[in-house]
Design an enzyme around this catalytic site. Structure first.
Site, short mmCIF file in Angstrom:
data_model
loop_
_atom_site.label_atom_id
_atom_site.label_comp_id
_atom_site.label_asym_id
_atom_site.label_seq_id
_atom_site.Cartn_x
_atom_site.Cartn_y
_atom_site.Cartn_z
N HIS A 124 0.41 -1.23 0.60
CA HIS A 124 0.09 -0.26 -0.31
C HIS A 124 1.06 1.04 -0.07
O HIS A 124 0.26 2.02 0.08
CB HIS A 124 -1.01 0.08 1.02
CG HIS A 124 -1.79 -1.17 1.04
ND1 HIS A 124 -1.71 -2.26 0.97
CD2 HIS A 124 -3.70 -0.59 0.34
CE1 HIS A 124 -3.23 -3.01 1.22
NE2 HIS A 124 -3.68 -2.28 0.62
N GLY A 125 1.95 0.88 0.23
CA GLY A 125 2.95 2.56 0.37
C GLY A 125 4.18 2.11 0.81
O GLY A 125 4.25 1.48 1.82
#
Lengths: 201, 214
Positions: free
Chosen positions: A38-39
């Site tokens: 997600h990051g």
């Protein structure tokens, strides 16, 4: 996405066809990497790790929890047991969202350390207008009532098809239900969309 | 078939009747509620403005404009109706509402912010204030009974799209100097003299229509 992680990460790691400790490692690593996907931020890693930990913890304590429910007199499929499952899942998932939404671990730590403070301000309802929650007392009670109604509908739907029940009911009742639904959509619908937290990262 | 339409008609009449009994003012913008209260309290001076009214530079000895005005005119009641990015269009809607209500303040102050006339501000989709303008136009009319449903069915959504905004032509006087997308884009995050010059030109000099030569 979850099936992708299952097929291309969890299963190649050995899935559950390995010894117990290796299986736990596979689960934790899969969740860690799904968080990282997600990051590039530690917050996402912690978010993934938390979900992995939740899963492993629930598996490790499954038998004990079932026994405890039997001891206190609630069957595994009882409404009370079901209610606690929903409640605990909701609380744990919301707790993990803190890490998902926070800009960094320091922010997340700040939010967690202040979770149980300031409730008196949050739950203060002005006599003249809405309080910190943006609701008057009446609206807050109404909202709680709607949440309860949703839970009741959810429980009933486990056993019966509500739409079928409404369709078979006397004309006056099912037209009243249709009218209530139209009025609810017209008056409780969302005028300003607030994107779900998952779409904001 | 006739019976079905009759039932459907009755159903809609029932829905509309119940809707007429429901409260309507929950989602009205706070600034409009504030104006109503100000009129009720017989405010003498109505001071409109954008965010610049709310903030003063630390070096500014005059502090906040409205507070200063109130101190200078202690006998008058000053009402401040401000919101970030308010512009002439919104002030016009407020003024028309005040006139329609038959209210007569001694003074209405409308500050002129040069930047608010630029396409960057005037055409920005997020700063169109459709909800405020439409609310003020329909307030105290029959249609207010359907205020919430109209909102749910996106009646108050901005008409201007981001694409239309970026396509807007930018003029400096009668000279076409480009489109909004040429000025409002990521490259302007990088500081340079040229970028600064164009930014100032876009924000303070340009308009979104060709000025007449005379």
């Amino acid at each position: 996405m979850s099936t992708w992680f299952r097929d291309y990460l969890y299963i190649p790691l050995g899935g559950n066809h390995v010894n117990l400790w290796r299986w736990r490692f596979n689960i934790l690593l899969t969740f860690l990497i799904s968080g990282l996907w997600h990051g590039a931020n530690w917050t996402f890693v912690v978010w993934g790790a938390l979900h992995g930990f939740y899963y492993l913890f629930s598996k490790a304590t499954q038998v004990a929890r079932q026994r405890m429910m039997c001891v206190v007199g609630f069957g595994q499929n009882s409404v009370v047991c079901y209610f606690f499952q929903i409640l605990s899942t909701f609380v744990l998932v919301c707790f993990a969202w803190i890490f998902f939404r926070a800009n960094n671990l320091v922010d997340a730590g700040y939010i967690i350390s202040h979770l149980i403070s300031g409730w008196e301000k949050t739950l203060h309802f002005g006599t003249q207008g809405p309080g910190a929650l943006g609701l008057t007392v009446g609206e807050f009670i109404f909202a709680l009532g709607l949440i309860f109604f949703l839970l009741v509908v959810n429980v009933i739907e486990q056993k019966e098809d509500i739409r079928g029940v409404v369709a078979k009911s006397p004309a006056l009742i099912h037209w009243a239900v249709y009218a209530a639904l139209v009025l609810v959509i017209m008056n409780l619908g969302i005028a300003v969309p607030i994107p779900f937290i998952y779409f904001q990262f | 078939m006739k019976k079905f339409f009759l039932k459907l008609g009755l159903f809609f009449v029932f829905i509309l009747s119940v809707q007429m009994l429901l409260p309507t003012d929950k989602d009205i913008p706070n600034e409009i509620k504030l104006l109503d209260v100000s009129m009720k309290l017989k405010a003498d001076i109505i001071y409109f403005g954008d965010s610049t009214i709310n903030w003063a530079a630390k070096s500014d000895v005059n502090e906040e404009d409205v507070g200063l005005l109130q101190r200078l005119l202690p006998q008058s009641r000053v009402a401040k109706i401000t919101h970030a990015s308010y512009q002439m269009d919104v002030y016009k809607a407020y003024a028309e509402y005040i006139v329609r209500k038959g209210y007569h303040p001694k003074v209405v102050i409308i500050p002129i912010n040069l930047r608010s006339f630029s396409p960057e501000w005037d055409k920005q989709p997020l700063w169109q204030f459709e909800k405020e303008k439409l609310t003020l136009a329909m307030k105290d009319t029959f249609w207010m009974r359907f205020y919430k449903p109209l909102g749910v069915f996106k009646y108050f959504e901005p008409r201007m799209t981001r694409f239309e905004y970026e396509q807007t032509k930018v003029f400096d006087g009668d000279t076409w100097i480009g489109r909004v997308r040429d000025f409002d884009n990521a490259s302007y995050q990088v500081f340079s003299d040229d970028h600064m010059k164009n930014k100032l030109r876009f924000r303070y000099v340009s308009v979104n229509f060709r000025a007449p030569k005379n």
